[in-house]
Design a protein around this motif. Structure first.
Motif, short mmCIF file in Angstrom:
data_model
loop_
_atom_site.label_atom_id
_atom_site.label_comp_id
_atom_site.label_asym_id
_atom_site.label_seq_id
_atom_site.Cartn_x
_atom_site.Cartn_y
_atom_site.Cartn_z
N TYR A 159 -32.38 16.74 -83.14
CA TYR A 159 -32.86 15.78 -82.16
C TYR A 159 -32.91 16.41 -80.77
CZ TYR A 159 -32.84 11.36 -84.85
OH TYR A 159 -33.12 10.33 -85.71
N LYS A 160 -31.79 17.03 -80.35
CA LYS A 160 -31.72 17.61 -79.01
C LYS A 160 -32.75 18.72 -78.81
CE LYS A 160 -27.33 18.58 -78.92
NZ LYS A 160 -25.97 18.95 -78.53
N THR A 161 -32.92 19.55 -79.82
CA THR A 161 -33.90 20.64 -79.74
C THR A 161 -35.30 20.08 -79.52
OG1 THR A 161 -32.55 22.07 -81.14
CG2 THR A 161 -34.89 22.61 -80.95
N LEU A 162 -35.68 19.11 -80.31
CA LEU A 162 -37.02 18.53 -80.18
C LEU A 162 -37.16 17.77 -78.85
CD1 LEU A 162 -39.77 18.22 -81.40
CD2 LEU A 162 -38.95 16.24 -82.67
N LEU A 163 -36.13 17.03 -78.46
CA LEU A 163 -36.18 16.32 -77.18
C LEU A 163 -36.37 17.30 -76.02
CD1 LEU A 163 -33.46 13.59 -77.68
CD2 LEU A 163 -35.90 13.21 -77.36
N ASN A 164 -35.64 18.39 -76.03
CA ASN A 164 -35.78 19.38 -74.96
C ASN A 164 -37.17 20.00 -74.93
OD1 ASN A 164 -33.30 19.42 -73.49
ND2 ASN A 164 -32.33 20.26 -75.31
N LYS A 165 -37.78 20.20 -76.10
CA LYS A 165 -39.12 20.78 -76.14
C LYS A 165 -40.17 19.83 -75.57
CE LYS A 165 -38.63 23.97 -79.98
NZ LYS A 165 -39.00 24.27 -81.38
N ILE A 166 -40.06 18.55 -75.91
CA ILE A 166 -41.11 17.62 -75.49
C ILE A 166 -40.90 17.03 -74.10
CG2 ILE A 166 -41.77 17.03 -77.83
CD1 ILE A 166 -40.24 14.46 -77.61
#
Length: 184
Positions: A175-182
């Motif tokens: 979740y955190k990885t994807l949130l940081n990317k978007i």
């Protein structure tokens, strides 16, 4: 002979695990990209601390849905244990970019007690009470199993990730990885 029985047992075990994993990944794939529909429902919590709407004004939203298949009172009592999700989204990411929608659809039997507890609690974060399970009715494609009731959706309300980020460090890291990317 014992070795043969042991090998047969291990083969059956791996076959069952593989089939179970295949069914899970198939369900996750079937949910990914589906659009979530939010009903108009009651809101409780600190209106000033977060967005108090189920309108998609942000880049992404984490949806945590607890329906009548789970003990809503138990899940409500455990909300402080998932405070890190709210803190990360509201304190670590750019303001207004990510929201967390915690939605409860308690059973009819639990509803009066649940409503009383939620109304008398000093909530820091928003809680949505869906007392007629409208969320479930509007999103009938969501499986009944609770492990599929948490997801990350984009601004178009389409599911990007399926799975509960609480009590699962690998899922929370995803979740955190994807949130940081978007978001960044």
């Amino acid at each position: 002979m014992r070795l043969c029985k042991c090998l047969i047992g291990l083969t059956l075990f791996f076959f069952i695990c593989t089939c179970s994993g295949f069914k899970t990944s198939k369900k996750v794939r079937s949910l990914t990209g589906k659009k979530i529909v939010f009903p108009t429902i009651s809101f409780y919590g600190d209106i000033d601390s977060t967005n108090n709407s189920t309108e998609a004004n942000e880049i992404a939203t984490i949806v945590l849905w607890f329906d009548s298949t789970e003990c809503s009172l138990c899940r409500f009592e455990n909300l402080p244990n998932i405070d890190y999700i709210y803190s990360y989204c509201y304190d670590s990411l750019p303001m207004g970019s990510v929201d967390v929608i915690t939605l409860f659809s308690p059973s009819k039997e639990q509803l009066p007690l649940f409503r009383n507890i939620i109304e008398t609690s000093n909530l820091i974060y928003p809680i949505y009470l869906d007392d007629n399970n409208l969320f479930g009715e509007l999103n009938q494609f969501i499986p009944k199993e609770p492990q599929y009731h948490s997801f990350l959706i984009n601004k178009d309300r389409k599911i990007m990730i399926v799975g509960g980020p609480f009590h699962n460090n690998k899922m929370w890291d995803l979740y955190k990885t994807l949130l940081n990317k978007i978001v960044r």
